[in-house]
Design an enzyme around this catalytic site. Sequence first.
Site, PDB file in Angstrom:
ATOM      1  N   ASP A  61       0.931  -1.233  -0.106  1.00 53.12           N
ATOM      2  CA  ASP A  61      -0.066   0.075  -0.003  1.00 53.12           C
ATOM      3  C   ASP A  61       0.812   1.245  -0.127  1.00 53.12           C
ATOM      4  O   ASP A  61       0.452   2.342  -0.279  1.00 53.12           O
ATOM      5  CB  ASP A  61      -0.924   0.101   1.151  1.00 53.12           C
ATOM      6  CG  ASP A  61      -0.403   0.003   2.511  1.00 53.12           C
ATOM      7  OD1 ASP A  61       0.568  -0.147   2.594  1.00 53.12           O
ATOM      8  OD2 ASP A  61      -1.172   0.266   3.694  1.00 53.12           O
ATOM      9  N   SER A  62       2.162   1.050   0.009  1.00 52.18           N
ATOM     10  CA  SER A  62       3.193   2.163  -0.022  1.00 52.18           C
ATOM     11  C   SER A  62       2.675   2.834  -1.535  1.00 52.18           C
ATOM     12  O   SER A  62       3.565   3.657  -1.730  1.00 52.18           O
ATOM     13  CB  SER A  62       4.552   1.601   0.134  1.00 52.18           C
ATOM     14  OG  SER A  62       4.777   0.633  -0.647  1.00 52.18           O
ATOM     15  N   LYS A 130      -1.478  -9.118   2.989  1.00 50.45           N
ATOM     16  CA  LYS A 130      -0.665  -8.766   4.139  1.00 50.45           C
ATOM     17  C   LYS A 130      -1.466  -7.948   4.964  1.00 50.45           C
ATOM     18  O   LYS A 130      -2.207  -7.041   4.552  1.00 50.45           O
ATOM     19  CB  LYS A 130       0.700  -8.125   3.718  1.00 50.45           C
ATOM     20  CG  LYS A 130       1.499  -7.495   4.824  1.00 50.45           C
ATOM     21  CD  LYS A 130       2.794  -7.153   4.429  1.00 50.45           C
ATOM     22  CE  LYS A 130       2.854  -5.745   4.049  1.00 50.45           C
ATOM     23  NZ  LYS A 130       2.078  -4.497   4.750  1.00 50.45           N
ATOM     24  N   GLU A 199       9.064  -4.260  10.774  1.00 47.08           N
ATOM     25  CA  GLU A 199       9.296  -2.962   9.927  1.00 47.08           C
ATOM     26  C   GLU A 199       9.860  -1.961  11.322  1.00 47.08           C
ATOM     27  O   GLU A 199       8.975  -1.666  12.439  1.00 47.08           O
ATOM     28  CB  GLU A 199       8.429  -2.310   9.397  1.00 47.08           C
ATOM     29  CG  GLU A 199       8.656  -0.722   8.749  1.00 47.08           C
ATOM     30  CD  GLU A 199       7.912  -0.058   7.618  1.00 47.08           C
ATOM     31  OE1 GLU A 199       6.685  -0.875   7.328  1.00 47.08           O
ATOM     32  OE2 GLU A 199       8.186   0.754   7.144  1.00 47.08           O
TER      33      GLU A 199
HETATM   34  O1  KIV Z   1       3.388  -1.040   1.658  1.00 46.63           O
HETATM   35  C1  KIV Z   1       4.549  -1.424   1.765  1.00 46.63           C
HETATM   36  O2  KIV Z   1       5.559  -1.301   0.762  1.00 46.63           O
HETATM   37  C2  KIV Z   1       5.242  -2.349   2.668  1.00 46.63           C
HETATM   38  C3  KIV Z   1       6.373  -2.570   2.915  1.00 46.63           C
HETATM   39  C4  KIV Z   1       7.287  -1.596   3.243  1.00 46.63           C
HETATM   40  C5  KIV Z   1       6.745  -3.885   4.034  1.00 46.63           C
HETATM   41  O3  KIV Z   1       4.313  -2.367   3.770  1.00 46.63           O
END
Ligand code: KIV
Length: 301
Positions: A61-62, A130, A199
């Site tokens: 979701d980044s 996730k 993280e």
């Molecule tokens: O959203 C994302 O990219 C993440 C990673 C940083 C683990 O959760």
Amino acid sequence: MSITNFRSAGSGASAVASKITFQSLQEKKQAKQPITALTAYDYSTARIVDESGVDMILVGDSLAMVVMGYDSTLPVTVDEMLHHTRAVRRAVKRAIVVADMPYGSYHVSVAEGVANAVRFLKEAGAEAVKIEGGATRCELVERLTDAEVPVVCHLGLTPQAVHRMGGYKVQGKTVAAAEELARDARMLEAAGASAIVLEGVPREVAALITPQLQIPTIGIGAGPDCDGQILVFHDLVNLSFSRPAKFVRQYADASSLFRSAIEGYVHDVEARAFPDESESYHLPKETAASIAAPAPLLRKA
Ligand code: KIV
């Protein structure tokens, strides 16, 4: 499925045999072979990431921040995440594809979380989802596991909790907080989690948690003692437009590379140097000749 289409790992085409699964990730942990993971959000980058041999591709979701330009991960929706996951799915043959459940998609009720997670497998081809959070997510992890949805959990600095944390801050810095993270990790594993992303935690905390679990830990800003590492693709190649966090190592400067390519293009168009003869299509000679010598226009009387 027809039984004739079934290939167990280690049989059939080599592409099938080398497909990464959560079982193979666990074997890597046992063999102390580091697991590689990276985010990707579209077809072209996902192809490169997969063909480069990365084990796990996270449609994170980044993308809300690095692709859509928001200042947090909170606004991205399930439909937007599905759209990007489908593009990644079409590109990836070997890596395991994990889709991030966006903020709000599993926070209201377990039933809604399961329904949204199923969409990622059914409509977008993800192999796992996730979710962020500790022991409070155990019921959801159990229900997802019952529904045949593999789950990667995310502990420590969980960006969807930015407002509760009061910013993006390293977590687990006291003995009590470190022990709570370790307990959460053990409970999530017992609930059925397939892997845990750690993280923004001190390396000592990741080193404490990792050997307590059978499932792999994948670190980001958690030091070298996790079973694997993950980074955001845009951070790795300097496309994030922000000061990199301490844990980011930039392996390329795509920003400069793209900028100079685009400046070259603008220059060539403005100088009429692009396109040239070799970059143009041509008529057959006779057709070109008749176009070059048009019939004279009739004068008005
Ligand atoms: O959203 C994302 O990219 C993440 C990673 C940083 C683990 O959760």
